[in-house]
Every structure is written in structure tokens, then in C-alpha cells.
Write a protein that holds these residues in place. Structure first.
Motif, PDB file in Angstrom:
ATOM      1  N   ALA A  75       0.829  -1.204   0.000  1.00  0.00           N
ATOM      2  CA  ALA A  75       0.000   0.000   0.000  1.00  0.00           C
ATOM      3  C   ALA A  75       0.866   1.258   0.000  1.00  0.00           C
ATOM      4  O   ALA A  75       0.569   2.232  -0.692  1.00  0.00           O
ATOM      5  N   VAL A  76       1.962   1.216   0.763  1.00  0.00           N
ATOM      6  CA  VAL A  76       2.860   2.377   0.830  1.00  0.00           C
ATOM      7  C   VAL A  76       3.558   2.583  -0.512  1.00  0.00           C
ATOM      8  O   VAL A  76       3.665   3.709  -1.001  1.00  0.00           O
ATOM      9  N   SER A  77       4.012   1.504  -1.137  1.00  0.00           N
ATOM     10  CA  SER A  77       4.676   1.652  -2.432  1.00  0.00           C
ATOM     11  C   SER A  77       3.688   2.130  -3.491  1.00  0.00           C
ATOM     12  O   SER A  77       4.072   2.857  -4.413  1.00  0.00           O
ATOM     13  N   ALA A  78       2.408   1.757  -3.359  1.00  0.00           N
ATOM     14  CA  ALA A  78       1.396   2.249  -4.298  1.00  0.00           C
ATOM     15  C   ALA A  78       1.139   3.738  -4.092  1.00  0.00           C
ATOM     16  O   ALA A  78       0.871   4.466  -5.052  1.00  0.00           O
ATOM     17  N   MET A  79       1.236   4.205  -2.836  1.00  0.00           N
ATOM     18  CA  MET A  79       1.048   5.638  -2.570  1.00  0.00           C
ATOM     19  C   MET A  79       2.125   6.473  -3.262  1.00  0.00           C
ATOM     20  O   MET A  79       1.844   7.538  -3.801  1.00  0.00           O
ATOM     21  N   PHE A  80       3.358   5.980  -3.214  1.00  0.00           N
ATOM     22  CA  PHE A  80       4.475   6.733  -3.763  1.00  0.00           C
ATOM     23  C   PHE A  80       4.805   6.363  -5.201  1.00  0.00           C
ATOM     24  O   PHE A  80       5.708   6.946  -5.808  1.00  0.00           O
ATOM     25  N   LYS A  81       4.121   5.362  -5.755  1.00  0.00           N
ATOM     26  CA  LYS A  81       4.337   4.903  -7.134  1.00  0.00           C
ATOM     27  C   LYS A  81       5.788   4.472  -7.354  1.00  0.00           C
ATOM     28  O   LYS A  81       6.421   4.824  -8.349  1.00  0.00           O
ATOM     29  N   VAL A  82       6.336   3.722  -6.381  1.00  0.00           N
ATOM     30  CA  VAL A  82       7.682   3.182  -6.479  1.00  0.00           C
ATOM     31  C   VAL A  82       7.622   1.696  -6.157  1.00  0.00           C
ATOM     32  O   VAL A  82       6.611   1.193  -5.674  1.00  0.00           O
ATOM     33  N   ASN A  83       8.707   0.995  -6.420  1.00  0.00           N
ATOM     34  CA  ASN A  83       8.772  -0.423  -6.095  1.00  0.00           C
ATOM     35  C   ASN A  83       8.911  -0.617  -4.596  1.00  0.00           C
ATOM     36  O   ASN A  83       9.473   0.226  -3.898  1.00  0.00           O
ATOM     37  N   ALA A  84       8.437  -1.756  -4.107  1.00  0.00           N
ATOM     38  CA  ALA A  84       8.567  -2.072  -2.687  1.00  0.00           C
ATOM     39  C   ALA A  84      10.032  -2.216  -2.301  1.00  0.00           C
ATOM     40  O   ALA A  84      10.408  -1.930  -1.156  1.00  0.00           O
ATOM     41  N   LEU A 113      12.453  -0.342  -3.235  1.00  0.00           N
ATOM     42  CA  LEU A 113      12.972   0.982  -2.918  1.00  0.00           C
ATOM     43  C   LEU A 113      12.565   1.401  -1.510  1.00  0.00           C
ATOM     44  O   LEU A 113      13.368   1.985  -0.772  1.00  0.00           O
ATOM     45  N   ILE A 114      11.350   1.063  -1.111  1.00  0.00           N
ATOM     46  CA  ILE A 114      10.898   1.360   0.255  1.00  0.00           C
ATOM     47  C   ILE A 114      11.752   0.592   1.261  1.00  0.00           C
ATOM     48  O   ILE A 114      12.170   1.140   2.288  1.00  0.00           O
ATOM     49  N   ARG A 115      12.038  -0.677   0.968  1.00  0.00           N
ATOM     50  CA  ARG A 115      12.900  -1.467   1.856  1.00  0.00           C
ATOM     51  C   ARG A 115      14.307  -0.876   1.918  1.00  0.00           C
ATOM     52  O   ARG A 115      14.922  -0.830   2.987  1.00  0.00           O
ATOM     53  N   PHE A 116      14.814  -0.406   0.777  1.00  0.00           N
ATOM     54  CA  PHE A 116      16.141   0.210   0.747  1.00  0.00           C
ATOM     55  C   PHE A 116      16.158   1.467   1.605  1.00  0.00           C
ATOM     56  O   PHE A 116      17.083   1.681   2.392  1.00  0.00           O
ATOM     57  N   TRP A 117      15.135   2.318   1.460  1.00  0.00           N
ATOM     58  CA  TRP A 117      15.070   3.529   2.270  1.00  0.00           C
ATOM     59  C   TRP A 117      14.963   3.191   3.747  1.00  0.00           C
ATOM     60  O   TRP A 117      15.493   3.893   4.593  1.00  0.00           O
ATOM     61  N   GLU A 118      14.263   2.106   4.065  1.00  0.00           N
ATOM     62  CA  GLU A 118      14.153   1.679   5.467  1.00  0.00           C
ATOM     63  C   GLU A 118      15.532   1.328   6.029  1.00  0.00           C
ATOM     64  O   GLU A 118      15.837   1.658   7.174  1.00  0.00           O
ATOM     65  N   HIS A 155      11.039  11.067   0.424  1.00  0.00           N
ATOM     66  CA  HIS A 155      10.731  11.144  -1.013  1.00  0.00           C
ATOM     67  C   HIS A 155      10.898  12.581  -1.509  1.00  0.00           C
ATOM     68  O   HIS A 155      11.433  12.817  -2.601  1.00  0.00           O
ATOM     69  N   HIS A 156      10.448  13.536  -0.709  1.00  0.00           N
ATOM     70  CA  HIS A 156      10.587  14.943  -1.075  1.00  0.00           C
ATOM     71  C   HIS A 156      12.059  15.333  -1.197  1.00  0.00           C
ATOM     72  O   HIS A 156      12.458  16.009  -2.155  1.00  0.00           O
ATOM     73  N   LEU A 157      12.871  14.907  -0.220  1.00  0.00           N
ATOM     74  CA  LEU A 157      14.288  15.265  -0.249  1.00  0.00           C
ATOM     75  C   LEU A 157      15.013  14.622  -1.429  1.00  0.00           C
ATOM     76  O   LEU A 157      15.808  15.270  -2.111  1.00  0.00           O
ATOM     77  N   LEU A 158      14.729  13.349  -1.667  1.00  0.00           N
ATOM     78  CA  LEU A 158      15.468  12.626  -2.700  1.00  0.00           C
ATOM     79  C   LEU A 158      14.977  12.931  -4.110  1.00  0.00           C
ATOM     80  O   LEU A 158      15.782  13.066  -5.040  1.00  0.00           O
TER      81      LEU A 158
END
Length: 185
Positions: free
Chosen positions: A92-101, A103-108, A138-141
Motif C-alpha cells: 500500500a505504501v509503495s502504491a502511494m508513492f508509485k515506487v517499487n517495494a 525501494l521502500i525497503r532500501f530507504w528503510e 521522497h521529497h528530499l530525494l
């Protein structure tokens, strides 16, 4: 039976041998040639592929110009709606940001402010605070074009950066509202 050697002359066009007449047994298994009727109203004409534009690759890093085109696609709900649920799945979070999951794991792994809860299977569940922190990252990057190290440094130095970010977001919403109002006049 002696072996014969075949030779080819590549300079002259090939001469096709005439096929022999099929025997009666072979003729039984061949389909008769029937001319194909084509309805021109419903016929599908296959267009040749456009080779002027290169095929877009889905692998590797995203170009900066492509990042700019996906900035407006971020769809994080308003705070009232966001805080109605206690946890959001990584999908759901990756769908909000329109990125792959991934990438979310990498940012974590890179940013210490992200601490999603994990169940026994290892599935990640993000609190609304984590989603807000992801929005800041996401805003910063992506918008401000910070590097990972630069974004980490920014978050360390500016403890009140989330308040500044929320102010910037509210001003963006106000600006878009005023622009929409202007176009309707």
C-alpha cells in the motif's frame, strides 16, 4: 550408393526446383487451396513498430527527467484519512508513492527514522508516522535532488524538518487551489 557433394553459387539467384506432383496418398492429407476472403471493414492492418523512439527500459536507475514526471503522481492521503488506519502494508505504501517495494525497503535500511513493525513472517507494516517520514524522504530525494548521504545529513541537522515540510506541503496545496480558482474565473 555414392555420396554427392552440393555446391552453391552465391552470386547468382537461387533457382527453385519445381515440386513434384504429390502421390494419391499425399494428396489426401493436404488441404485444398482456398482463396482467403478479407472483409475490409473489419480487417486489422498491422502497423510497423515505431523505431524512431527507443524502447523504454524498466531496469536500472531512473533518469532525473523521469523522476520529475512522476512527482505529481505521489498519492499520500490527507492526515485525517491517513491516521484512520494504524498500519499500512509495504504494498500500500509503495502504491502511494508509485515506487517499487524494494525501494521502500532500501530507504528503510538507509534512514534510521523509518521503523516499520514486522510480524513473525517478516512482513513490514508502516505506521502513519512512518508514511509521513517516507513522504519527507521522497521529497528530499526526488524533488530537492538530495543524495542519500545528503538527505541523512539534512535529517540529522534539521530536527524540525518535518514541520517545515508540512508547511511547504500546505503552501503547495494552497497554491494549487488558487491556480484552479484562477482558471475557473
Amino acid at each position: 550408393m555414392p555420396l554427392k557433394q552440393s555446391t552453391f553459387d552465391f552470386d547468382q539467384p537461387d533457382e527453385q526446383p519445381q515440386p513434384d506432383k504429390p502421390t494419391v496418398a499425399e494428396a489426401k492429407f493436404q488441404k485444398p487451396e482456398v482463396p482467403e476472403l478479407i472483409d475490409l471493414d473489419t480487417a486489422f492492418v498491422a502497423a510497423e513498430p515505431d523505431v524512431s523512439q527507443p524502447k523504454k527500459s524498466t531496469r536500472g536507475r531512473m533518469k532525473i527527467s523521469d523522476m520529475n514526471s512522476t512527482l505529481h503522481l505521489v498519492d499520500v492521503p490527507e492526515d485525517e484519512i491517513l491516521f484512520q488506519k494504524r498500519y499500512y502494508s509495504i504494498g500500500a505504501v509503495s502504491a502511494m508513492f508509485k515506487v517499487n517495494a524494494s525501494l521502500i525497503r532500501f530507504w528503510e535500511n538507509e534512514f534510521t527514522i523509518l521503523k516499520p513493525k514486522k510480524n513473525g513472517k517478516g512482513d513490514r507494516f508502516f505506521r502513519p508516522e512512518d508514511v509521513k517520514n517516507l513522504q519527507l524522504i521522497h521529497h528530499l530525494l526526488r524533488e530537492r535532488k538530495y543524495t542519500i548521504e545528503g538527505a541523512k545529513e539534512f535529517l540529522k541537522k534539521n530536527k524540525k524538518s518535518d514541520e517545515k515540510f508540512s508547511m511547504i506541503e500546505s503552501l503547495k496545496k494552497l497554491k494549487s487551489f488558487l491556480q484552479e480558482l484562477k482558471t475557473n474565473l
